[in-house]
Design an enzyme around this catalytic site. Structure first.
Site, PDB file in Angstrom:
ATOM      1  N   HIS A 189      36.333 -74.956  18.983  1.00 13.09           N
ATOM      2  CA  HIS A 189      36.850 -74.047  20.011  1.00 13.09           C
ATOM      3  C   HIS A 189      35.717 -73.426  20.841  1.00 13.09           C
ATOM      4  O   HIS A 189      35.400 -72.251  20.703  1.00 13.09           O
ATOM      5  CB  HIS A 189      37.699 -72.966  19.323  1.00 13.09           C
ATOM      6  N   CYS A 222      39.715 -66.904  26.221  1.00 18.73           N
ATOM      7  CA  CYS A 222      39.861 -68.257  25.675  1.00 18.73           C
ATOM      8  C   CYS A 222      40.791 -69.121  26.513  1.00 18.73           C
ATOM      9  O   CYS A 222      40.932 -70.310  26.255  1.00 18.73           O
ATOM     10  CB  CYS A 222      40.355 -68.187  24.240  1.00 18.73           C
TER      11      CYS A 222
END
Lengths: 390, 390
Positions: free
Chosen positions: B337, B88
């Site tokens: 996200h 991420c």
């Protein structure tokens, strides 16, 4: 920009290594390279690793951090670790990013590594995973895998230039002969042209012996500013050029699929940066994922005119002792092709040759060597030129 | 090292964008950022893209070349394009690599982008793909997914510091309130603490409203040497610091799982590089993949003492108008996200704020902003500090 040197190298045994996992082999390569360079963990400023698809092969992304962790460089030292990817050119890109980090002055000691663990899933799944290097929406979805794509390149090369199946086979024969002398090679058996032509057809005209295998393996090099390289080693090898170029992902968007325009461009940029020509290169490791790929590569890099690569190979010019030894390591064909590691392994081979440490594979008096690493069917090409002299 | 400026930015709409593919959204972001910077294709020296797992999500690796191809930069210009990955934190790393490329003098105009297309597979598969950011052999194989890992962090944080579920919920409430004013946000609905506490439990104590969603999205920034930035824009935003740190991949190897040591270290390195302290920062985008992650982040970066993040949030200090506005974009929680894009989107938000272009989200007089991007459960952290003034 500072000059950069390679001060340590290590490649693990390439092959079907079912008793070890990715973290084992990358740690073996990294620690081996550090030992070769006599560098301690505290000196390392950054780690860059090339890996094509840990996600698809072993359900593990975030491989940079994994390596820092398993090398004992994460918990106390928090060494930054980054994965780079451009399919089968991931290793070459890791080397390039590492060179940039040192050349820029931002980092001093950088580990540039590459790794792939490919045999933990079935070969069908490995082919599917590798197909993700091509254009999924235009090629993969139609069922194209890499043998099929390179078979189309081979067919057109044969049609335009009269290249023969025997000439393609000669690439494999020569690379197996080289691999037989490489202790880390996946295949160390010599083969004949007849062996290749009698082997099963994968995608006409490519027989299985025209194809590089599925391989586990890792490789690492340690980079340092040239000015301090002699602190670590008596035989630093200097980086004279690094270059990278892109092309269309899908074959159908190219003017002529027998030419990999990214290879042509990356080669030109590298020769310009090093102020050298193909005549100055003593040996080259090219990206022979298939035999036709080696023929295209020696043409695209300017070692022989377009269309003459097959004949040039057949005449023995690319063997050790020939005009330009190609793939003394055994290449992807015989040494093996753990995709993310290949670009680094190529550099390790050139370093060993320039150090004079290549044993029975040694090219006499080798002073300048080149590596050529391709992603997919040529959407990425990365070229490096390395030299004994600064 | 040269000073570096951001001269153009663009984020696509974040959400479940089933009518477009990865190549569409990354091209929209890249071209949008180029238009914002008034840069032409011929001027681009390199593309760096953050992407966590095109391989697992859409069976497409080699995304650097794909982008160069679809942006029309591959066929004639052969612009080098590289993918970087640290789960991420891939977007943050792309920004960092791009900054290094320009700072070093190796490149002038660099596109740093991030993209993830996550909704083309089932949410179960998305969770499996994301779990590849954790330690597969020690965590994933036991069934751990990210909500479970962060739930353990939250449990210990509650136990050690008395942090409450209500305080966790306040993070989500505040980020939804911010996201409501962000045109690109996935969720633009305000929610209450009761909404969060009444929502289904994913991994005790984390309710589904404590978790960031699965998102499609892309973002891009254009980087240039600060000396020529005014050629392109009246409002260049300057890079004051870039930093990156690693930690163990698995939670169980850490001394205290309520502290993300990589965040602490990356924060310290960034403040040192910029010669600033937390008091100098006007707003920060932190990595709130779960509500507990935002609380840890503001503690680990030094905005509040360890253990006091929950109370600090409850008192409204992290809202717009508070002591240190956190996640004015809506954060990962409300803005969405798309893992590889998040680190770049954070930078886009800070740039828009420092330009004074953030509309109803505007932090009055914002001059210095920070981004904090985390890979996995904290094995990688990347921090940037951006400023209106050079």
């Amino acid at each position: 920009m500072r000059d950069v040197a390679i001060i340590g190298v290590k490649t693990t045994k390439f092959g079907e290594n079912w008793d070890v996992s990715l973290r084992d082999i990358i740690t073996e390569a990294g620690v081996g390279a550090l030992e070769d360079a006599r560098v301690t963990g505290e000196e390392i400023d950054a780690i860059i690793v090339g890996n094509m698809s840990g996600g698809q092969f072993i359900e593990q992304e975030h491989i940079g951090a994994l390596i820092a962790d398993y090398a004992g460089l994460a918990k106390e030292l928090h060494v930054p670790a980054t994965r780079v990817e451009a399919a089968c050119a991931s290793g070459g890109l890791a080397l390039r990013q590492g060179i940039h980090a040192v050349a820029s002055g931002l980092e001093d000691i950088v580990v540039a590594a590459g790794v792939e663990k490919m045999t933990d899933i079935s070969s069908t799944s490995a082919s599917t995973a590798l197909a993700a290097a091509a254009d999924r929406e235009w090629e993969g979805i139609m069922g194209a895998t890499f043998p099929g794509l390179y078979a189309m390149i081979a067919k057109l090369h044969m049609h335009k230039y009269g290249t023969t199946s025997e000439q393609l086979a000669q690439v494999a024969v020569k690379n197996h002969a080289n691999g037989a002398h490489n202790p880390i090679a996946q295949y160390r058996n010599k083969i004949s042209v007849e062996d290749v032509l009698r082997s099963i057809m994968v995608a006409d005209p490519l027989h299985i012996f025209d194809c590089s295998p599925i391989t586990d393996g890792a490789a690492a090099v340690i980079l340092a500013p040239a000015d301090i390289a002699h602190k670590y080693t008596d035989t630093p090898i200097y980086v004279k050029a690094t270059s990278q170029a892109s092309d269309t992902l899908a074959l159908h968007d190219r003017k002529d699929i027998t030419t990999l325009a990214a290879s042509v461009e990356a080669g030109k940029r590298a020769f310009k940066m090093a102020k050298l020509t193909p005549k100055d290169i003593d040996l080259v490791e090219v990206h022979d994922c298939f035999t036709i790929a080696e023929i295209c590569a020696i043409e695209d890099l300017g070692f022989v005119k377009k269309g003459e690569g097959g004949k040039f190979t057949e005449e023995g010019n690319t063997a050790i002792g020939g005009k330009i030894p190609v793939n003394t390591s055994g290449g992807l064909k015989a040494c093996g092709h753990p995709v993310g590691a290949t670009g680094i392994k190529q550099a390790v081979e050139i370093v060993e040759q320039l150090r004079g440490d290549a044993g029975k594979r040694q090219v006499d008096g080798a002073e300048i060597g080149m590596t050529h690493n391709v992603g997919g069917s040529g959407a990425t090409a990365v070229v490096h030129i390395l030299s004994r002299d600064r």
